[in-house]
Scaffold this motif. Structure first.
Motif, PDB file in Angstrom:
ATOM      1  N   VAL A   1      37.249  45.177   9.810  1.00  0.00           N
ATOM      2  CA  VAL A   1      37.290  44.170   8.745  1.00  0.00           C
ATOM      3  C   VAL A   1      36.523  44.671   7.519  1.00  0.00           C
ATOM      4  O   VAL A   1      36.976  44.509   6.374  1.00  0.00           O
ATOM      5  CB  VAL A   1      36.718  42.832   9.244  1.00  0.00           C
ATOM      6  CG1 VAL A   1      36.662  41.806   8.106  1.00  0.00           C
ATOM      7  CG2 VAL A   1      37.557  42.290  10.397  1.00  0.00           C
ATOM      8  N   GLY A   2      35.374  45.310   7.750  1.00  0.00           N
ATOM      9  CA  GLY A   2      34.599  45.839   6.632  1.00  0.00           C
ATOM     10  C   GLY A   2      35.349  46.868   5.819  1.00  0.00           C
ATOM     11  O   GLY A   2      35.174  46.963   4.596  1.00  0.00           O
ATOM     12  N   ALA A   3      36.188  47.662   6.474  1.00  0.00           N
ATOM     13  CA  ALA A   3      36.991  48.655   5.753  1.00  0.00           C
ATOM     14  C   ALA A   3      38.047  47.985   4.886  1.00  0.00           C
ATOM     15  O   ALA A   3      38.215  48.320   3.700  1.00  0.00           O
ATOM     16  CB  ALA A   3      37.645  49.608   6.751  1.00  0.00           C
ATOM     17  N   PHE A   4      38.763  47.013   5.423  1.00  0.00           N
ATOM     18  CA  PHE A   4      39.861  46.402   4.684  1.00  0.00           C
ATOM     19  C   PHE A   4      39.385  45.540   3.515  1.00  0.00           C
ATOM     20  O   PHE A   4      40.038  45.505   2.466  1.00  0.00           O
ATOM     21  CB  PHE A   4      40.744  45.579   5.625  1.00  0.00           C
ATOM     22  CG  PHE A   4      41.770  46.408   6.344  1.00  0.00           C
ATOM     23  CD1 PHE A   4      42.826  46.987   5.661  1.00  0.00           C
ATOM     24  CD2 PHE A   4      41.663  46.647   7.703  1.00  0.00           C
ATOM     25  CE1 PHE A   4      43.767  47.777   6.308  1.00  0.00           C
ATOM     26  CE2 PHE A   4      42.594  47.425   8.372  1.00  0.00           C
ATOM     27  CZ  PHE A   4      43.647  47.999   7.670  1.00  0.00           C
ATOM     28  N   VAL A   5      38.260  44.851   3.670  1.00  0.00           N
ATOM     29  CA  VAL A   5      37.829  43.988   2.562  1.00  0.00           C
ATOM     30  C   VAL A   5      37.309  44.794   1.387  1.00  0.00           C
ATOM     31  O   VAL A   5      37.139  44.256   0.285  1.00  0.00           O
ATOM     32  CB  VAL A   5      36.769  42.962   3.011  1.00  0.00           C
ATOM     33  CG1 VAL A   5      37.308  42.046   4.086  1.00  0.00           C
ATOM     34  CG2 VAL A   5      35.481  43.628   3.453  1.00  0.00           C
ATOM     35  N   ARG A   6      37.073  46.079   1.575  1.00  0.00           N
ATOM     36  CA  ARG A   6      36.633  46.897   0.441  1.00  0.00           C
ATOM     37  C   ARG A   6      37.685  46.947  -0.675  1.00  0.00           C
ATOM     38  O   ARG A   6      37.333  47.095  -1.847  1.00  0.00           O
ATOM     39  CB  ARG A   6      36.326  48.324   0.910  1.00  0.00           C
ATOM     40  CG  ARG A   6      35.017  48.437   1.665  1.00  0.00           C
ATOM     41  CD  ARG A   6      34.672  49.859   2.017  1.00  0.00           C
ATOM     42  NE  ARG A   6      33.280  49.941   2.476  1.00  0.00           N
ATOM     43  CZ  ARG A   6      32.575  51.054   2.498  1.00  0.00           C
ATOM     44  NH1 ARG A   6      33.120  52.191   2.096  1.00  0.00           N
ATOM     45  NH2 ARG A   6      31.333  51.045   2.919  1.00  0.00           N
ATOM     46  N   ILE A   7      38.942  46.828  -0.325  1.00  0.00           N
ATOM     47  CA  ILE A   7      39.981  46.922  -1.349  1.00  0.00           C
ATOM     48  C   ILE A   7      39.936  45.717  -2.294  1.00  0.00           C
ATOM     49  O   ILE A   7      39.816  45.900  -3.515  1.00  0.00           O
ATOM     50  CB  ILE A   7      41.363  47.082  -0.692  1.00  0.00           C
ATOM     51  CG1 ILE A   7      41.401  48.403   0.106  1.00  0.00           C
ATOM     52  CG2 ILE A   7      42.468  47.060  -1.745  1.00  0.00           C
ATOM     53  CD1 ILE A   7      42.661  48.606   0.912  1.00  0.00           C
ATOM     54  N   PRO A   8      40.018  44.465  -1.816  1.00  0.00           N
ATOM     55  CA  PRO A   8      39.901  43.347  -2.768  1.00  0.00           C
ATOM     56  C   PRO A   8      38.545  43.281  -3.444  1.00  0.00           C
ATOM     57  O   PRO A   8      38.457  42.867  -4.621  1.00  0.00           O
ATOM     58  CB  PRO A   8      40.157  42.111  -1.895  1.00  0.00           C
ATOM     59  CG  PRO A   8      39.907  42.540  -0.493  1.00  0.00           C
ATOM     60  CD  PRO A   8      40.305  43.979  -0.444  1.00  0.00           C
ATOM     61  N   TYR A   9      37.486  43.670  -2.761  1.00  0.00           N
ATOM     62  CA  TYR A   9      36.162  43.645  -3.380  1.00  0.00           C
ATOM     63  C   TYR A   9      36.093  44.601  -4.570  1.00  0.00           C
ATOM     64  O   TYR A   9      35.382  44.343  -5.542  1.00  0.00           O
ATOM     65  CB  TYR A   9      35.096  44.026  -2.347  1.00  0.00           C
ATOM     66  CG  TYR A   9      34.503  42.864  -1.584  1.00  0.00           C
ATOM     67  CD1 TYR A   9      35.305  42.007  -0.842  1.00  0.00           C
ATOM     68  CD2 TYR A   9      33.132  42.612  -1.584  1.00  0.00           C
ATOM     69  CE1 TYR A   9      34.773  40.949  -0.121  1.00  0.00           C
ATOM     70  CE2 TYR A   9      32.583  41.563  -0.863  1.00  0.00           C
ATOM     71  CZ  TYR A   9      33.410  40.728  -0.140  1.00  0.00           C
ATOM     72  OH  TYR A   9      32.868  39.678   0.563  1.00  0.00           O
TER      73      TYR A   9
END
Length: 453
Positions: free
Chosen positions: A79-87
């Motif tokens: 989850v931490g990897a994927f949320v980096r994109i919108p962040y």
């Protein structure tokens, strides 16, 4: 005021490349924002990695085997990897200060949820859901780096981004040290003490960001640059190499204590007393990787780092087979240090790669610099997100190894093969010399192969 220009302090004009502006007002403002950005990112990393500590508290009464624990921390990593994109894009949409406040407050959700459920008898599915929620802490790195990148002039970015990243990464060993303190004083039956300690820290980080930080109006999302960076082969090559450096750092950080417990029979206190050392050294040395890349070339340092990681992995394999804890610790901590060096050198390669590509296309001077800044800025979020997936891969490989053999040896053999591939890719793409007529001259990075891409 445009969309998103509410509820925060906005700076309408910002030109850090103007030396007069920088000396008079810019540097002071940028440094202030850097300090509080580091604090928020630091807490974010701590919450993201908190399950590397929670699993040490989960004794037999929790009814979860080592494979299940590895899957818990792998879920947080994913989850931490994927949320980096919108962040990455949130800073331009909502403002760096506004998003820092929001993303800090969002950390209350996984922290409070873990506080509520952390006890024997809770279902494994509930633990998985709460571990997934902690992934939002992994996104703080992407938004923080994007925000700080905009505040500093090109000549200061390496220092600022290195400090920002290193200060955030240190959140991993700090939460592990707090876990050690709790286990050593209150015992392994009291994980809520650690979680309760972080709730006020999250609030402090959010309040300080609200009071001390600023939004930059000139920062915009460049969708054209994002689309172009996605089409660039170098974006994906560097993402692959970042899997090997940052993916190793975060994956090993999450797994280290659990490996010590599972393979070497360490108690929670014994494991916690060792777990923080590697992440701490890897975080502190990250700026050194950037400095070495400045001096000797990012590709050379990255290649040397991967070669040394392969050697260190060989040491770990030998120690794992012989069940030698001292040798295992030497090899594993070396992996942390080397991954930290590689984090600095790979990130430092990115601007030079795209600037050299601009030179290969006939651009020069400010035009080449602008192209390099535009493409490197757009690609960093994607590279960071894909790189973090390496942490997921490491924990899944560990899970499979312990399921099949009860030992991590097979996992380390897999990692050794991966580092060998990283060495080959780095050499073939960025160091192998093509025909002289195809070499691009540049003093920013020793990467002649770039002209062929």
């Amino acid at each position: 005021m445009g969309a998103g220009r509410t509820g925060g302090r906005w700076i309408e004009q910002w030109d850090p490349e103007d030396e007069v502006f920088w000396k008079q007002t810019g540097e002071k403002t940028a440094r202030r924002n850097l300090i509080y950005s580091v604090l928020s990112e630091h807490i974010g990393f701590s919450i993201w990695s908190v399950w590397s500590v929670m699993v040490l508290f989960m004794g037999p009464q929790y009814g979860i085997d080592p494979a299940g624990k590895f899957f818990l921390i792998a879920t947080a990593t994913l989850v931490g990897a994927f949320v980096r994109i919108p962040y990455t894009f949130a800073v331009a949409r909502f403002g760096g200060r506004n998003w820092t406040v929001f993303s800090a407050l969002l950390l209350l959700v996984p922290t409070a949820a873990a506080f509520a459920v952390m006890e024997p008898g809770t279902s494994y599915g509930t633990f998985l859901l709460v571990a997934a929620l902690t992934g939002v802490g992994g996104g703080n790195f992407a938004s923080s780096m994007t925000n700080i990148n905009a505040f500093f002039p090109l000549r200061k970015k390496g220092w600022a981004l290195g400090l920002n990243a290193g200060g955030g990464n240190i959140g991993v060993p700090v939460v592990q040290l707090v876990g050690l303190l709790v286990i050593g004083t209150a015992g392994a039956a009291h994980p809520r003490i650690l979680l309760g300690a972080y709730i006020p820290l999250v609030l402090v980080a959010a309040v300080l960001a609200a009071v001390k930080m600023d939004n930059l109006a000139p920062v915009k999302n460049d969708t054209g640059a994002v689309k172009e960076s996605v089409r660039q082969a170098h974006t994906w090559i560097m993402a692959f190499l970042y899997i090997g450096t940052f993916g190793s750092f975060i994956g090993y950080s999450f797994a280290f204590g659990l490996v010590l417990q599972t393979q070497f029979g360490r108690t929670p206190l014994q494991a916690a007393s060792l777990t923080f050392i590697g992440p701490l050294l890897g975080s502190l040395i990250r700026p050194v990787g950037g400095w070495l890349a400045d001096r000797f070339g990012g590709a050379r340092i990255t290649l040397g780092t991967f070669a040394a990681m392969a050697v260190a992995t060989g040491v770990v394999i030998l120690a794992s087979v012989r069940e030698s804890l001292p040798v295992f610790l030497v090899g594993f901590i070396a992996l942390f240090i080397l991954s930290g060096l590689g984090n600095g050198s790979t990130y430092k390669m990115i601007p030079g790669i795209f600037q050299n590509q601009a030179l290969a296309r006939g651009m020069a001077g400010e035009a080449a610099d602008a192209y390099g800044r535009r493409l490197s800025g757009a690609s960093m979020g994607m590279i960071g997100a894909v790189g973090a997936l390496g942490g997921l891969g490491i924990n899944l490989v560990f899970r499979e190894a312990f399921l099949s053999s009860g030992s991590g040896t097979g996992a380390f053999v897999t990692f050794l093969g991966f580092y060998a591939v990283c060495c080959l890719v780095t050499w073939a793409v960025y160091l192998r010399r093509p025909a002289p007529s195809r070499v691009v001259a540049s003093n920013t990075e020793a990467e002649p192969q770039l002209s062929t891409v």
